[in-house]
Motif scaffolding. Structure first.
Motif, PDB file in Angstrom:
ATOM      1  N   GLY A   1       9.699   7.249  11.774  1.00  0.00           N
ATOM      2  CA  GLY A   1       8.342   7.782  11.750  1.00  0.00           C
ATOM      3  C   GLY A   1       7.298   6.690  11.664  1.00  0.00           C
ATOM      4  N   PHE A   2       7.577   5.681  10.847  1.00  0.00           N
ATOM      5  CA  PHE A   2       6.639   4.564  10.677  1.00  0.00           C
ATOM      6  C   PHE A   2       6.455   3.813  11.992  1.00  0.00           C
ATOM      7  CE2 PHE A   2       5.760   0.109   9.550  1.00  0.00           C
ATOM      8  CZ  PHE A   2       4.655   0.259   8.730  1.00  0.00           C
ATOM      9  N   VAL A   3       7.550   3.521  12.669  1.00  0.00           N
ATOM     10  CA  VAL A   3       7.464   2.807  13.948  1.00  0.00           C
ATOM     11  C   VAL A   3       6.711   3.654  14.975  1.00  0.00           C
ATOM     12  CG1 VAL A   3       8.820   1.931  15.897  1.00  0.00           C
ATOM     13  CG2 VAL A   3       9.510   1.402  13.542  1.00  0.00           C
ATOM     14  N   GLY A   4       6.994   4.949  15.016  1.00  0.00           N
ATOM     15  CA  GLY A   4       6.307   5.818  15.958  1.00  0.00           C
ATOM     16  C   GLY A   4       4.825   5.931  15.672  1.00  0.00           C
ATOM     17  N   ASP A   5       4.449   5.979  14.396  1.00  0.00           N
ATOM     18  CA  ASP A   5       3.046   6.149  14.022  1.00  0.00           C
ATOM     19  C   ASP A   5       2.233   4.874  14.137  1.00  0.00           C
ATOM     20  OD1 ASP A   5       3.481   8.817  13.477  1.00  0.00           O
ATOM     21  OD2 ASP A   5       3.716   8.529  11.320  1.00  0.00           O
ATOM     22  N   THR A   6       2.890   3.719  14.049  1.00  0.00           N
ATOM     23  CA  THR A   6       2.153   2.454  14.064  1.00  0.00           C
ATOM     24  C   THR A   6       2.261   1.700  15.384  1.00  0.00           C
ATOM     25  OG1 THR A   6       4.051   1.230  13.178  1.00  0.00           O
ATOM     26  CG2 THR A   6       2.463   2.146  11.578  1.00  0.00           C
ATOM     27  N   GLY A   7       3.362   1.896  16.104  1.00  0.00           N
ATOM     28  CA  GLY A   7       3.570   1.155  17.344  1.00  0.00           C
ATOM     29  C   GLY A   7       4.032  -0.272  17.142  1.00  0.00           C
ATOM     30  N   VAL A   8       4.567  -0.598  15.976  1.00  0.00           N
ATOM     31  CA  VAL A   8       5.001  -1.968  15.722  1.00  0.00           C
ATOM     32  C   VAL A   8       6.125  -2.359  16.672  1.00  0.00           C
ATOM     33  CG1 VAL A   8       4.288  -2.011  13.305  1.00  0.00           C
ATOM     34  CG2 VAL A   8       6.598  -1.250  13.896  1.00  0.00           C
ATOM     35  N   ASP A   9       6.225  -3.682  16.904  1.00  0.00           N
ATOM     36  CA  ASP A   9       7.206  -4.219  17.838  1.00  0.00           C
ATOM     37  C   ASP A   9       8.505  -4.642  17.155  1.00  0.00           C
ATOM     38  OD1 ASP A   9       5.347  -4.281  20.196  1.00  0.00           O
ATOM     39  OD2 ASP A   9       4.271  -5.642  18.853  1.00  0.00           O
TER      40      ASP A   9
ATOM     41  N   LEU B   1       0.832  -1.206   0.000  1.00  0.00           N
ATOM     42  CA  LEU B   1       0.000   0.000   0.000  1.00  0.00           C
ATOM     43  C   LEU B   1       0.867   1.256   0.000  1.00  0.00           C
ATOM     44  CD1 LEU B   1      -2.604  -1.051   2.727  1.00  0.00           C
ATOM     45  CD2 LEU B   1      -2.884  -1.174   0.231  1.00  0.00           C
ATOM     46  N   PRO B   2       0.317   2.373  -0.458  1.00  0.00           N
ATOM     47  CA  PRO B   2       1.019   3.649  -0.283  1.00  0.00           C
ATOM     48  C   PRO B   2       1.318   3.892   1.192  1.00  0.00           C
ATOM     49  CG  PRO B   2      -0.844   3.901  -1.772  1.00  0.00           C
ATOM     50  CD  PRO B   2      -0.958   2.516  -1.184  1.00  0.00           C
ATOM     51  N   TYR B   3       2.323   4.720   1.452  1.00  0.00           N
ATOM     52  CA  TYR B   3       2.822   4.881   2.824  1.00  0.00           C
ATOM     53  C   TYR B   3       1.714   5.192   3.832  1.00  0.00           C
ATOM     54  CZ  TYR B   3       5.428   6.655   6.813  1.00  0.00           C
ATOM     55  OH  TYR B   3       5.917   6.850   8.083  1.00  0.00           O
ATOM     56  N   ALA B   4       0.870   6.173   3.549  1.00  0.00           N
ATOM     57  CA  ALA B   4      -0.160   6.572   4.515  1.00  0.00           C
ATOM     58  C   ALA B   4      -1.132   5.433   4.790  1.00  0.00           C
ATOM     59  CB  ALA B   4      -0.902   7.811   4.012  1.00  0.00           C
ATOM     60  N   GLU B   5      -1.487   4.684   3.752  1.00  0.00           N
ATOM     61  CA  GLU B   5      -2.407   3.557   3.942  1.00  0.00           C
ATOM     62  C   GLU B   5      -1.726   2.419   4.696  1.00  0.00           C
ATOM     63  OE1 GLU B   5      -4.536   2.389   0.387  1.00  0.00           O
ATOM     64  OE2 GLU B   5      -4.293   4.405  -0.439  1.00  0.00           O
ATOM     65  N   ASN B   6      -0.440   2.210   4.425  1.00  0.00           N
ATOM     66  CA  ASN B   6       0.322   1.218   5.173  1.00  0.00           C
ATOM     67  C   ASN B   6       0.307   1.563   6.657  1.00  0.00           C
ATOM     68  OD1 ASN B   6       2.175  -0.668   6.134  1.00  0.00           O
ATOM     69  ND2 ASN B   6       3.842  -0.047   4.778  1.00  0.00           N
ATOM     70  N   VAL B   7       0.531   2.828   6.977  1.00  0.00           N
ATOM     71  CA  VAL B   7       0.516   3.265   8.380  1.00  0.00           C
ATOM     72  C   VAL B   7      -0.835   2.998   9.014  1.00  0.00           C
ATOM     73  CG1 VAL B   7       0.589   5.290   9.886  1.00  0.00           C
ATOM     74  CG2 VAL B   7       2.361   4.970   8.148  1.00  0.00           C
ATOM     75  N   ARG B   8      -1.909   3.375   8.336  1.00  0.00           N
ATOM     76  CA  ARG B   8      -3.250   3.188   8.911  1.00  0.00           C
ATOM     77  C   ARG B   8      -3.556   1.711   9.138  1.00  0.00           C
ATOM     78  NH1 ARG B   8      -4.592   7.592   5.482  1.00  0.00           N
ATOM     79  NH2 ARG B   8      -5.215   6.176   3.794  1.00  0.00           N
ATOM     80  N   ALA B   9      -3.285   0.877   8.120  1.00  0.00           N
ATOM     81  CA  ALA B   9      -3.601  -0.544   8.241  1.00  0.00           C
ATOM     82  C   ALA B   9      -2.729  -1.215   9.300  1.00  0.00           C
ATOM     83  CB  ALA B   9      -3.407  -1.224   6.888  1.00  0.00           C
ATOM     84  N   THR B  10      -1.456  -0.863   9.333  1.00  0.00           N
ATOM     85  CA  THR B  10      -0.548  -1.477  10.297  1.00  0.00           C
ATOM     86  C   THR B  10      -0.882  -1.045  11.718  1.00  0.00           C
ATOM     87  OG1 THR B  10       1.201  -1.589   8.626  1.00  0.00           O
ATOM     88  CG2 THR B  10       1.865  -1.776  10.928  1.00  0.00           C
ATOM     89  N   ALA B  11      -1.203   0.216  11.905  1.00  0.00           N
ATOM     90  CA  ALA B  11      -1.570   0.692  13.244  1.00  0.00           C
ATOM     91  C   ALA B  11      -2.805  -0.042  13.756  1.00  0.00           C
ATOM     92  CB  ALA B  11      -1.814   2.196  13.216  1.00  0.00           C
TER      93      ALA B  11
ATOM     94  N   GLU C   1       6.426  -4.257   7.727  1.00  0.00           N
ATOM     95  CA  GLU C   1       7.429  -3.976   6.709  1.00  0.00           C
ATOM     96  C   GLU C   1       7.144  -2.618   6.089  1.00  0.00           C
ATOM     97  OE1 GLU C   1       8.371  -5.733   2.307  1.00  0.00           O
ATOM     98  OE2 GLU C   1       8.214  -7.197   3.937  1.00  0.00           O
ATOM     99  N   LEU C   2       8.178  -1.836   5.976  1.00  0.00           N
ATOM    100  CA  LEU C   2       8.076  -0.520   5.343  1.00  0.00           C
ATOM    101  C   LEU C   2       8.672  -0.615   3.949  1.00  0.00           C
ATOM    102  CD1 LEU C   2       7.545   2.539   5.388  1.00  0.00           C
ATOM    103  CD2 LEU C   2       9.773   2.812   6.465  1.00  0.00           C
ATOM    104  N   GLY C   3       7.881  -0.301   2.925  1.00  0.00           N
ATOM    105  CA  GLY C   3       8.365  -0.500   1.571  1.00  0.00           C
ATOM    106  C   GLY C   3       8.340  -1.975   1.246  1.00  0.00           C
ATOM    107  N   ARG C   4       9.138  -2.409   0.306  1.00  0.00           N
ATOM    108  CA  ARG C   4       9.163  -3.808  -0.084  1.00  0.00           C
ATOM    109  C   ARG C   4      10.585  -4.335  -0.027  1.00  0.00           C
ATOM    110  NH1 ARG C   4       4.466  -4.995  -2.840  1.00  0.00           N
ATOM    111  NH2 ARG C   4       4.939  -7.135  -2.241  1.00  0.00           N
ATOM    112  N   ILE C   5      10.730  -5.583   0.391  1.00  0.00           N
ATOM    113  CA  ILE C   5      12.057  -6.183   0.519  1.00  0.00           C
ATOM    114  C   ILE C   5      12.602  -6.594  -0.849  1.00  0.00           C
ATOM    115  CG2 ILE C   5      13.374  -8.062   1.581  1.00  0.00           C
ATOM    116  CD1 ILE C   5      12.283  -5.917   3.512  1.00  0.00           C
ATOM    117  N   GLY C   6      11.736  -6.972  -1.755  1.00  0.00           N
ATOM    118  CA  GLY C   6      12.165  -7.410  -3.075  1.00  0.00           C
ATOM    119  C   GLY C   6      11.996  -8.906  -3.251  1.00  0.00           C
ATOM    120  N   GLY C   7      11.872  -9.325  -4.518  1.00  0.00           N
ATOM    121  CA  GLY C   7      11.856 -10.749  -4.834  1.00  0.00           C
ATOM    122  C   GLY C   7      10.498 -11.383  -4.935  1.00  0.00           C
TER     123      GLY C   7
END
Length: 280
Positions: A161-169, A110-120, A136-142
């Motif tokens: 910013g992504f970790v702060g906005d989503t709270g991922v572990d 997803l685009p960054y903002a949507e990734n943040v919303r869904a992940t949060a 995952e932020l962006g794509r790893i590839g393959g």
């Protein structure tokens, strides 16, 4: 009984300055190989099940989880259960009842903002139900349709910013590896790993580790990686062993014989990765 939570194993690995190896499981033979390899190496490991693997088993998580739980409880080495690359909300919500202690929720397409919303939202659900949530932020590839070219890397400021906005572990980062590599030729960006470790403050996860040489993996761990995901290397070992067995016994029809050969080959691969990560 040695079924433990991935969060506990990650904490122990981080405190000791080492990495936790997570192996993707498709068949029962995969899981048996991980358990046997972890026992032989005297190291903890993660039995990791992707959404694609669940689909392979008819989309039913509970029977697969029950088998892995029973296997983990009989193992000598500590083993954790983890769901990998989950995009389905239904599968995410099934994880706690099935006995999984952690989930990698993947909204990276997803685009960054949507990734943040869904992940949060996934993190809020996970934390209410005792799940560690990796993302995952962006794509790893393959993977088909992947947005990353080989030169793309995770930006430390964006990752923080992504970790702060989503709270991922935990955060899977793009630092030079790629999914589904069959040759061990990837070179990691160790300076970037160190900067990411400083910036994000949560364990860093390397996907696509099958394509990374042992020395590169060890340097990556020293720079700040805490979880190392391995999948393709097991599949390659299984496939090579099955092909060799069938070539030597073209009239054989008993799957136990060639699957046993595959399981033995995968066990050796698990031991090799665990021992490589245990040496500094």
């Amino acid at each position: 009984m040695t079924l433990v939570a991935c969060a506990e194993l990650l904490r122990d690995a981080g405190a000791a300055g080492r990495a936790l190896a997570a192996f993707n499981v498709i068949t029962l033979e995969h899981a048996q190989a991980v358990a046997a390899g972890a026992d032989a190496a005297g190291a903890p490991a993660v039995l990791q099940v992707s959404q694609n693997a669940v689909a392979h088993h008819g989309g039913r998580l509970a029977p697969l989880a029950a088998a892995l739980t029973a296997l983990a409880r009989e193992a000598r080495a500590p083993l954790a259960l983890h769901l990998d690359h989950v995009t389905s909300e239904a599968l995410l919500r099934a994880a706690p009842a099935a006995g999984f202690g952690s989930v990698m929720f993947d909204a990276s397409a997803l685009p960054y903002a949507e990734n943040v919303r869904a992940t949060a939202a996934a993190v809020r659900f996970g934390h209410r139900h005792g799940l560690l949530v990796e993302a995952e932020l962006g794509r790893i590839g393959g993977k088909p349709g992947d947005a990353h070219t080989p030169g793309v890397r995770t930006d430390p400021a964006e990752a923080a910013g992504f970790v702060g906005d989503t709270g991922v572990d935990a955060l899977a980062v793009a630092v030079g590896s790629s999914h589904a590599m069959t040759e061990r030729t990837a070179a990691l960006d160790h300076g970037l790993i160190a900067r990411l470790r400083t910036a994000v403050g949560v364990p860093l996860v390397l996907h696509g580790s099958s394509g990374v040489p042992d020395g590169e993996l060890r340097r990556g761990v020293a720079a700040g990686l805490t979880k190392i995901n391995v999948g393709t290397a097991l599949n390659a070992a299984l496939t090579r062993a099955v092909r060799a067995h069938l070539a030597a016994d073209p009239d054989g029809v008993d799957p136990r014989r060639y699957l046993a050969a595959g399981r033995t080959a995968m066990t050796a691969t698990v031991v090799r990765f665990l021992r490589a990560l245990a040496t500094g």
